[in-house]
Write an enzyme that holds these catalytic residues in place. Sequence first.
Site, PDB file in Angstrom:
ATOM      1  N   LYS A  40     -34.264  -8.210 -43.887  1.00 46.65           N
ATOM      2  CA  LYS A  40     -32.850  -8.336 -43.638  1.00 46.65           C
ATOM      3  C   LYS A  40     -32.553  -9.053 -42.332  1.00 46.65           C
ATOM      4  O   LYS A  40     -31.464  -9.587 -42.133  1.00 46.65           O
ATOM      5  CB  LYS A  40     -32.214  -6.940 -43.575  1.00 46.65           C
ATOM      6  CG  LYS A  40     -32.384  -6.121 -44.806  1.00 46.65           C
ATOM      7  CD  LYS A  40     -31.860  -4.683 -44.543  1.00 46.65           C
ATOM      8  CE  LYS A  40     -32.328  -3.756 -45.606  1.00 46.65           C
ATOM      9  NZ  LYS A  40     -32.200  -2.346 -45.187  1.00 46.65           N
ATOM     10  N   GLY A  41     -33.483  -9.005 -41.397  1.00 40.77           N
ATOM     11  CA  GLY A  41     -33.216  -9.434 -40.021  1.00 40.77           C
ATOM     12  C   GLY A  41     -32.537 -10.776 -39.831  1.00 40.77           C
ATOM     13  O   GLY A  41     -31.762 -10.954 -38.903  1.00 40.77           O
ATOM     14  N   ASP A  97     -35.530 -14.004 -37.986  1.00 37.99           N
ATOM     15  CA  ASP A  97     -34.829 -13.691 -36.743  1.00 37.99           C
ATOM     16  C   ASP A  97     -35.755 -13.821 -35.544  1.00 37.99           C
ATOM     17  O   ASP A  97     -35.421 -14.440 -34.547  1.00 37.99           O
ATOM     18  CB  ASP A  97     -34.208 -12.272 -36.807  1.00 37.99           C
ATOM     19  CG  ASP A  97     -35.179 -11.203 -37.292  1.00 37.99           C
ATOM     20  OD1 ASP A  97     -36.344 -11.530 -37.631  1.00 37.99           O
ATOM     21  OD2 ASP A  97     -34.794 -10.021 -37.346  1.00 37.99           O
ATOM     22  N   ASP A 100     -42.881 -11.814 -33.736  1.00 42.69           N
ATOM     23  CA  ASP A 100     -43.450 -10.833 -32.828  1.00 42.69           C
ATOM     24  C   ASP A 100     -44.976 -10.914 -32.931  1.00 42.69           C
ATOM     25  O   ASP A 100     -45.593 -11.756 -32.291  1.00 42.69           O
ATOM     26  CB  ASP A 100     -42.871  -9.470 -33.234  1.00 42.69           C
ATOM     27  CG  ASP A 100     -43.245  -8.336 -32.313  1.00 42.69           C
ATOM     28  OD1 ASP A 100     -43.161  -8.505 -31.096  1.00 42.69           O
ATOM     29  OD2 ASP A 100     -43.617  -7.266 -32.816  1.00 42.69           O
ATOM     30  N   LYS A 128     -41.595 -14.079 -29.414  1.00 38.76           N
ATOM     31  CA  LYS A 128     -42.275 -13.298 -28.365  1.00 38.76           C
ATOM     32  C   LYS A 128     -43.756 -13.657 -28.404  1.00 38.76           C
ATOM     33  O   LYS A 128     -44.572 -12.887 -28.930  1.00 38.76           O
ATOM     34  CB  LYS A 128     -42.117 -11.791 -28.660  1.00 38.76           C
ATOM     35  CG  LYS A 128     -40.713 -11.261 -28.503  1.00 38.76           C
ATOM     36  CD  LYS A 128     -40.694  -9.725 -28.464  1.00 38.76           C
ATOM     37  CE  LYS A 128     -40.478  -9.112 -29.802  1.00 38.76           C
ATOM     38  NZ  LYS A 128     -40.138  -7.661 -29.762  1.00 38.76           N
ATOM     39  N   PHE A 149     -38.041  -5.140 -26.704  1.00 40.60           N
ATOM     40  CA  PHE A 149     -37.496  -4.822 -28.018  1.00 40.60           C
ATOM     41  C   PHE A 149     -35.993  -5.099 -27.976  1.00 40.60           C
ATOM     42  O   PHE A 149     -35.244  -4.443 -27.264  1.00 40.60           O
ATOM     43  CB  PHE A 149     -37.769  -3.378 -28.423  1.00 40.60           C
ATOM     44  CG  PHE A 149     -37.481  -3.172 -29.878  1.00 40.60           C
ATOM     45  CD1 PHE A 149     -38.433  -3.506 -30.848  1.00 40.60           C
ATOM     46  CD2 PHE A 149     -36.249  -2.698 -30.295  1.00 40.60           C
ATOM     47  CE1 PHE A 149     -38.157  -3.363 -32.197  1.00 40.60           C
ATOM     48  CE2 PHE A 149     -35.970  -2.556 -31.658  1.00 40.60           C
ATOM     49  CZ  PHE A 149     -36.921  -2.888 -32.599  1.00 40.60           C
ATOM     50  N   ARG A 162     -27.197  -4.064 -36.433  1.00 41.57           N
ATOM     51  CA  ARG A 162     -27.327  -5.436 -36.944  1.00 41.57           C
ATOM     52  C   ARG A 162     -26.026  -6.212 -36.800  1.00 41.57           C
ATOM     53  O   ARG A 162     -26.010  -7.434 -36.732  1.00 41.57           O
ATOM     54  CB  ARG A 162     -27.721  -5.422 -38.426  1.00 41.57           C
ATOM     55  CG  ARG A 162     -29.122  -4.918 -38.703  1.00 41.57           C
ATOM     56  CD  ARG A 162     -29.518  -5.268 -40.133  1.00 41.57           C
ATOM     57  NE  ARG A 162     -30.630  -4.480 -40.629  1.00 41.57           N
ATOM     58  CZ  ARG A 162     -31.917  -4.810 -40.469  1.00 41.57           C
ATOM     59  NH1 ARG A 162     -32.242  -5.913 -39.826  1.00 41.57           N
ATOM     60  NH2 ARG A 162     -32.863  -4.051 -40.959  1.00 41.57           N
TER      61      ARG A 162
HETATM   62  P1  IMP Z   1     -43.950  -9.642 -36.844  1.00 41.49           P
HETATM   63  O1  IMP Z   1     -44.426  -9.600 -38.252  1.00 41.49           O
HETATM   64  O2  IMP Z   1     -44.665  -8.652 -35.969  1.00 41.49           O
HETATM   65  O3  IMP Z   1     -43.969 -11.027 -36.239  1.00 41.49           O
HETATM   66  O4  IMP Z   1     -42.490  -9.095 -36.817  1.00 41.49           O
HETATM   67  C1  IMP Z   1     -41.467  -9.783 -37.333  1.00 41.49           C
HETATM   68  C2  IMP Z   1     -40.383  -8.852 -37.774  1.00 41.49           C
HETATM   69  O5  IMP Z   1     -40.301  -7.653 -37.005  1.00 41.49           O
HETATM   70  C3  IMP Z   1     -39.068  -9.557 -37.576  1.00 41.49           C
HETATM   71  O6  IMP Z   1     -38.699 -10.178 -38.772  1.00 41.49           O
HETATM   72  C4  IMP Z   1     -38.129  -8.448 -37.174  1.00 41.49           C
HETATM   73  O7  IMP Z   1     -37.486  -7.976 -38.321  1.00 41.49           O
HETATM   74  C5  IMP Z   1     -39.008  -7.357 -36.597  1.00 41.49           C
HETATM   75  N1  IMP Z   1     -38.955  -7.364 -35.117  1.00 41.49           N
HETATM   76  C6  IMP Z   1     -39.874  -7.853 -34.273  1.00 41.49           C
HETATM   77  N2  IMP Z   1     -39.513  -7.709 -32.987  1.00 41.49           N
HETATM   78  C7  IMP Z   1     -38.292  -7.113 -33.021  1.00 41.49           C
HETATM   79  C8  IMP Z   1     -37.366  -6.735 -31.981  1.00 41.49           C
HETATM   80  O8  IMP Z   1     -37.557  -6.926 -30.768  1.00 41.49           O
HETATM   81  N3  IMP Z   1     -36.208  -6.149 -32.419  1.00 41.49           N
HETATM   82  C9  IMP Z   1     -35.927  -5.929 -33.735  1.00 41.49           C
HETATM   83  N4  IMP Z   1     -36.767  -6.309 -34.730  1.00 41.49           N
HETATM   84  C10 IMP Z   1     -37.945  -6.892 -34.373  1.00 41.49           C
HETATM   85 MG    MG Z   2     -37.705  -9.145 -40.251  1.00 38.03          MG
END
Ligand code: IMP
Ligand code: MG
Length: 176
Positions: A40-41, A97, A100, A128, A149, A162
């Site tokens: 959803k992000g 969005d 990470d 990040k 975060f 959101r």
């Molecule tokens: P990754 O798979 O670890 O790169 O994470 C990506 C997903 O984690 C993103 O699509 C976000 O939905 C969520 N996410 C990562 N960091 C944050 C944050 O700082 N705040 C809120 N959601 C996050």
């Molecule tokens: Mg996401």
Amino acid sequence: MRERQILFSSNQIATKVSELGKQIAQDYENKNLLVIGLLKGSFVFVADLMRAIDKKIVIEFMTTSSYHDAEHSTGRVEIVQDLERDLTNFDVLIVDDIIDSGLTMKSVYELIKSRNPNSLKTCALLDKPSRRKVEFECDYVGFTIDDLFIVGYGLNYGDYYRNVDHIFIFLQEDEE
Ligand code: IMP
Ligand code: MG
């Protein structure tokens, strides 16, 4: 109430989104652009970004899940809702969005790549890089940030926030 610090105001976000949209419109001038938003992000970002791309495009969404109500990733990426469309004639841009650990973008990238689009690139409003667990470089990034975060503009904490029109962080929890 927990104190908050605004990281990016709605004006700062709007300026950045408009720059990204112009760049993408230019780079995809003679291409058949299909944007895939990861729900959803990314829904708030995609809604603004697509209107900043001044050309004919197709929008699709996929629902991915890795975070479960917490600040920590499970390390596993699940495709909750997949696409139905054939991608072979499209120049696909995956939009999320925030990147990470990189696990979400990397696994979606590999899945979409296996479906043979004309071309494939990625875009994230926030990045990040210091948090990467897998190597992944995004083609279009709005803001590069430290290991924080962040919440708002589509990004959630628990199931909330959101709808906030800017991006913020929660400061230290108040002493009870
Ligand atoms: P990754 O798979 O670890 O790169 O994470 C990506 C997903 O984690 C993103 O699509 C976000 O939905 C969520 N996410 C990562 N960091 C944050 C944050 O700082 N705040 C809120 N959601 C996050
Ligand atoms: Mg996401």
